[in-house]
Every structure is written in C-alpha cells, then in structure tokens.
Design an enzyme around this catalytic site. Structure first.
Site, PDB file in Angstrom:
ATOM      1  N   SER A   1       0.826  -1.219   0.000  1.00 28.69           N
ATOM      2  CA  SER A   1       0.000   0.000   0.000  1.00 28.69           C
ATOM      3  C   SER A   1       0.851   1.256   0.000  1.00 28.69           C
ATOM      4  O   SER A   1       0.354   2.340  -0.302  1.00 28.69           O
ATOM      5  CB  SER A   1      -0.853   0.068   1.252  1.00 28.69           C
ATOM      6  OG  SER A   1      -1.548  -1.104   1.454  1.00 28.69           O
TER       7      SER A   1
ATOM      8  N   HIS B   1      -0.254  -1.945  -7.342  1.00 31.93           N
ATOM      9  CA  HIS B   1      -1.063  -1.688  -6.143  1.00 31.93           C
ATOM     10  C   HIS B   1      -2.553  -1.815  -6.451  1.00 31.93           C
ATOM     11  O   HIS B   1      -3.143  -0.909  -7.029  1.00 31.93           O
ATOM     12  CB  HIS B   1      -0.726  -0.292  -5.590  1.00 31.93           C
ATOM     13  CG  HIS B   1      -1.522   0.060  -4.376  1.00 31.93           C
ATOM     14  ND1 HIS B   1      -1.970   1.333  -4.136  1.00 31.93           N
ATOM     15  CD2 HIS B   1      -1.959  -0.703  -3.345  1.00 31.93           C
ATOM     16  CE1 HIS B   1      -2.649   1.331  -2.997  1.00 31.93           C
ATOM     17  NE2 HIS B   1      -2.660   0.126  -2.502  1.00 31.93           N
TER      18      HIS B   1
HETATM   19  N1  NAD Z   1      -6.060  -4.599   3.069  1.00 30.56           N
HETATM   20  C1  NAD Z   1      -6.032  -3.554   2.233  1.00 30.56           C
HETATM   21  O1  NAD Z   1      -6.941  -2.705   2.211  1.00 30.56           O
HETATM   22  C2  NAD Z   1      -4.897  -3.409   1.245  1.00 30.56           C
HETATM   23  C3  NAD Z   1      -5.114  -2.685   0.059  1.00 30.56           C
HETATM   24  C4  NAD Z   1      -4.076  -2.589  -0.887  1.00 30.56           C
HETATM   25  C5  NAD Z   1      -2.848  -3.159  -0.623  1.00 30.56           C
HETATM   26  N2  NAD Z   1      -2.657  -3.846   0.550  1.00 30.56           N
HETATM   27  C6  NAD Z   1      -1.332  -4.433   0.768  1.00 30.56           C
HETATM   28  O2  NAD Z   1      -1.421  -5.816   0.467  1.00 30.56           O
HETATM   29  C7  NAD Z   1      -0.496  -6.538   1.292  1.00 30.56           C
HETATM   30  C8  NAD Z   1      -1.265  -7.621   2.041  1.00 30.56           C
HETATM   31  O3  NAD Z   1      -2.263  -7.005   2.817  1.00 30.56           O
HETATM   32  P1  NAD Z   1      -3.523  -7.836   3.355  1.00 30.56           P
HETATM   33  O4  NAD Z   1      -4.501  -6.839   3.836  1.00 30.56           O
HETATM   34  O5  NAD Z   1      -3.924  -8.867   2.355  1.00 30.56           O
HETATM   35  O6  NAD Z   1      -2.842  -8.548   4.620  1.00 30.56           O
HETATM   36  P2  NAD Z   1      -3.355  -9.837   5.413  1.00 30.56           P
HETATM   37  O7  NAD Z   1      -2.749  -9.726   6.773  1.00 30.56           O
HETATM   38  O8  NAD Z   1      -4.823 -10.026   5.275  1.00 30.56           O
HETATM   39  O9  NAD Z   1      -2.645 -11.057   4.621  1.00 30.56           O
HETATM   40  C9  NAD Z   1      -1.272 -11.256   4.578  1.00 30.56           C
HETATM   41  C10 NAD Z   1      -1.042 -12.750   4.357  1.00 30.56           C
HETATM   42  O10 NAD Z   1       0.332 -12.937   4.083  1.00 30.56           O
HETATM   43  C11 NAD Z   1       0.743 -14.116   4.731  1.00 30.56           C
HETATM   44  N3  NAD Z   1       2.193 -14.060   4.899  1.00 30.56           N
HETATM   45  C12 NAD Z   1       2.913 -13.348   5.793  1.00 30.56           C
HETATM   46  N4  NAD Z   1       4.238 -13.543   5.576  1.00 30.56           N
HETATM   47  C13 NAD Z   1       4.333 -14.390   4.513  1.00 30.56           C
HETATM   48  C14 NAD Z   1       5.428 -14.950   3.813  1.00 30.56           C
HETATM   49  N5  NAD Z   1       6.687 -14.700   4.165  1.00 30.56           N
HETATM   50  N6  NAD Z   1       5.150 -15.789   2.772  1.00 30.56           N
HETATM   51  C15 NAD Z   1       3.879 -16.065   2.419  1.00 30.56           C
HETATM   52  N7  NAD Z   1       2.799 -15.552   3.054  1.00 30.56           N
HETATM   53  C16 NAD Z   1       3.035 -14.723   4.089  1.00 30.56           C
HETATM   54  C17 NAD Z   1      -0.036 -14.163   6.030  1.00 30.56           C
HETATM   55  O11 NAD Z   1      -0.124 -15.482   6.534  1.00 30.56           O
HETATM   56  C18 NAD Z   1      -1.392 -13.604   5.576  1.00 30.56           C
HETATM   57  O12 NAD Z   1      -2.275 -14.646   5.190  1.00 30.56           O
HETATM   58  C19 NAD Z   1       0.172  -5.510   2.198  1.00 30.56           C
HETATM   59  O13 NAD Z   1       1.388  -5.119   1.625  1.00 30.56           O
HETATM   60  C20 NAD Z   1      -0.818  -4.352   2.194  1.00 30.56           C
HETATM   61  O14 NAD Z   1      -0.179  -3.109   2.406  1.00 30.56           O
HETATM   62  C21 NAD Z   1      -3.643  -3.992   1.484  1.00 30.56           C
END
Ligand code: NAD
Length: 290
Positions: free
Chosen positions: A120, A141
């Site tokens: 993000s 993104h």
């Molecule tokens: N949630 C949002 O609104 C949003 C929007 C856009 C971008 N993002 C970005 O997307 C990314 C993920 O966010 P999210 O909300 O899906 O997080 P989340 O916590 O829901 O999911 C992250 C997942 O990654 C897994 N994980 C952690 N370390 C790992 C590794 N080394 N190898 C494989 N899997 C691993 C975890 O087990 C978890 O299931 C972040 O960088 C976040 O900034 C989030």
C-alpha cells in the site's frame, strides 16, 4: 513476454482476490501462504463470492469452474513461483518481510520473471536491491477488495525497465482492471496519500473532541458525497493494515505527524481491527467474513 503462469504470495484479504482475478483471466495461478489456514479460508471465501457471482449472472457456472481449475493453493513457495512468469507479492506490510520474500523469490523464479509488490505504501526501490533483477521489480497496487475495485496503481521506479512497467500495465488490462502508471516513486502513491490525508484529519478531529467518529462519518458521507466515512473505511480495510502503513511512513520520514495515532494504536493493541475481528470503531456482532 507471453505470461502463462502468475504466482500470488500471501493469501490474506488482498492476495486471495488478486489470485482469483488472475484465474478468471485464464492464467494458471498459484496462490501461496505460509499458513494452511489462510489458504483454506481463501478457498472458502472465493467459493462463496463466485457462487454469488453465478447467482447474479455476473459469470457463467462454466467460467467459475474454469477459474477454479486454473487456481492452485500451496504453502510451498517453490511450487508456487518456480514456473511463474509474474509474481505478485501480497504479504504483510513490513519492509523486512517483503525484502526476505523478494530475495527468496529471486533465487526460485526463472530469469525472465517480473516481481511486483502489492504494498500500500512501500516503493519498490526499497525492495528491488534484495534481488539480482531490479529492472524487473515494480509496484502493482490493487485496491481492497480487488474483485470489486477497478483500479491498480503501477509504479515505475528508476530501477524499473520500461518493459517491466509495460508488462504490469498489460496484465492489469487482462485482469480487467483499469491501471494507471506512475512514472516516479512516492511513498503511499496517489490514492492512499489523498485517503490518508483525509483519515489523519478525521482522526485529529475525533481525538480533539470536535465530533464523535459516527458524526464525522455522517458528515463525510452526506456533505462530501463519499460512499463511506473514514472510520467505516478503516474498519473495512483493517485498522492493523493502516497501522503498519503509518509505521512504515514514520520509519521513512521520521515525522511525528506520520506516527499511528493514540486511538489507532489502542485499537490494534486491543485486537479491535475492524470488520475482520467483529469490532473496530463499530461493532459487527459476530466475526465478519473479511
Ligand atoms: N487490506 C487492504 O486494504 C490493502 C489494500 C491494498 C494493498 N494492501 C497491501 O497488500 C499486502 C497484504 O495485505 P492484506 O490486507 O492482504 O494482509 P493480510 O494480513 O490479510 O494477509 C497477509 C497474508 O500474508 C501471509 N504471509 C505473511 N508472511 C508471509 C510470507 N513470508 N510468505 C507467504 N505468506 C506470508 C499471512 O499469513 C497472511 O495470510 C500488504 O502489503 C498491504 O499493504 C492492502
């Protein structure tokens, strides 16, 4: 480059839906997570969403079945990324974790493979030097929830080649998503910089006692015609997600204004992370499905 296989690393709120977009677009798609439970939940949630799409006639049952045939779930990063032409990383928003994942991917994937981060906030130049292929590293993104939100910011750093940026743009279009190319890096990119400015101001007004969060949401919806208020949105996307983003920004700028606010920190410490835990600023009764 002829992309056939896409790997998505991290099967959380973002990763599972990005993988589904890819599978729906006809790519062989490998979704990987460290945790088997995350993959099980991803499977269950995607089945529910796709069943709804079929019921609403957004897709045919054949298209749904084909997409699931394209989609593979694994905890093994080698199995997921070993043959991938493009990897989209969607693990937790922590720079050191992302750098480790990229360094490992660099060892596993073929030499032509493009590595993109769905971060993000974190610009890919902070990650690219963990690999031997900085020219093939960029940001892609997506917005939450990816199966609904039709926008992707593709960010080209100085290290990113034109071909890599072009490939990322083309893939977005194949995934049926509108992509916008940022020619220059900036932490938080465009949409979130605008959003965080609004959320920061909303939080300052709430913590200053000028209005409660419900009324701030109401004013934002009614007077500014936003479909959802800033506190409702924090609950929807996950208060912890915003918290990590602010921590990362503070680490980059050192500006106390970028630090997570007192309220956000308290919510995260209390495990009140929004809809996903059943309580954030608002209460959702039982734990809500992502
Ligand atoms: N949630 C949002 O609104 C949003 C929007 C856009 C971008 N993002 C970005 O997307 C990314 C993920 O966010 P999210 O909300 O899906 O997080 P989340 O916590 O829901 O999911 C992250 C997942 O990654 C897994 N994980 C952690 N370390 C790992 C590794 N080394 N190898 C494989 N899997 C691993 C975890 O087990 C978890 O299931 C972040 O960088 C976040 O900034 C989030």
């Amino acid at each position: 480059m002829n992309v056939k296989t896409i790997a998505v690393i991290g099967a959380g709120s973002m990763g599972h839906q990005i993988a589904m977009l890819s599978a729906l677009a006809g790519y062989k798609t490998n979704l990987q997570d460290l945790k088997n439970e995350a993959l099980e939940k991803a499977k269950l949630d995607l089945t529910k969403i796709m069943d709804k799409w079929v019921a609403k006639e957004k897709i045919t049952i054949e298209a749904k079945d084909q997409a699931f045939e394209n989609l593979f779930f694994t905890t093994d990063i080698r199995e997921a990324a070993g043959q991938a032409d493009l990897v989209i990383e969607a693990v937790v928003e922590k720079l050191e974790v992302k750098r480790e994942v990229f360094a490992e991917l660099d060892q596993i994937v073929p030499s032509h493979t493009v590595l993109a981060t769905n971060s993000s906030t974190i610009v890919s130049s902070l990650i690219a030097d963990a690999t031997s292929r900085p020219d093939k590293v960029c940001n892609m993104h997506f917005f939450f929830p990816p199966l609904v939100m039709d926008c992707v910011e593709v960010v080209k750093g100085e290290h990113t080649s034109d071909q890599t940026a072009q490939l990322a743009m083309e893939i977005c279009s194949q995934l049926n998503r509108t992509a916008v190319l940022l020619q220059k890096e900036i932490s938080g990119f465009i949409a979130n910089r605008i959003l965080f400015a609004i959320q920061k101001e909303a939080m300052a007004l709430y913590e200053g006692g000028y209005a409660n969060y419900k009324d701030i949401d109401k004013i934002t919806r009614k007077a500014l015609s936003h479909p959802i208020g800033p506190f409702e949105l924090m609950d929807l996307s996950g208060i912890d997600v915003g918290y990590y983003v602010m921590q990362q920004q503070y680490a980059e700028t050192g500006d106390p204004k970028d630090k997570p606010s007192k309220t956000i920190t308290e919510k995260v410490e209390a495990g009140e992370l929004g809809r996903k835990t059943g309580k954030g600023f608002y209460e959702y009764g039982t734990k809500v499905n992502r």
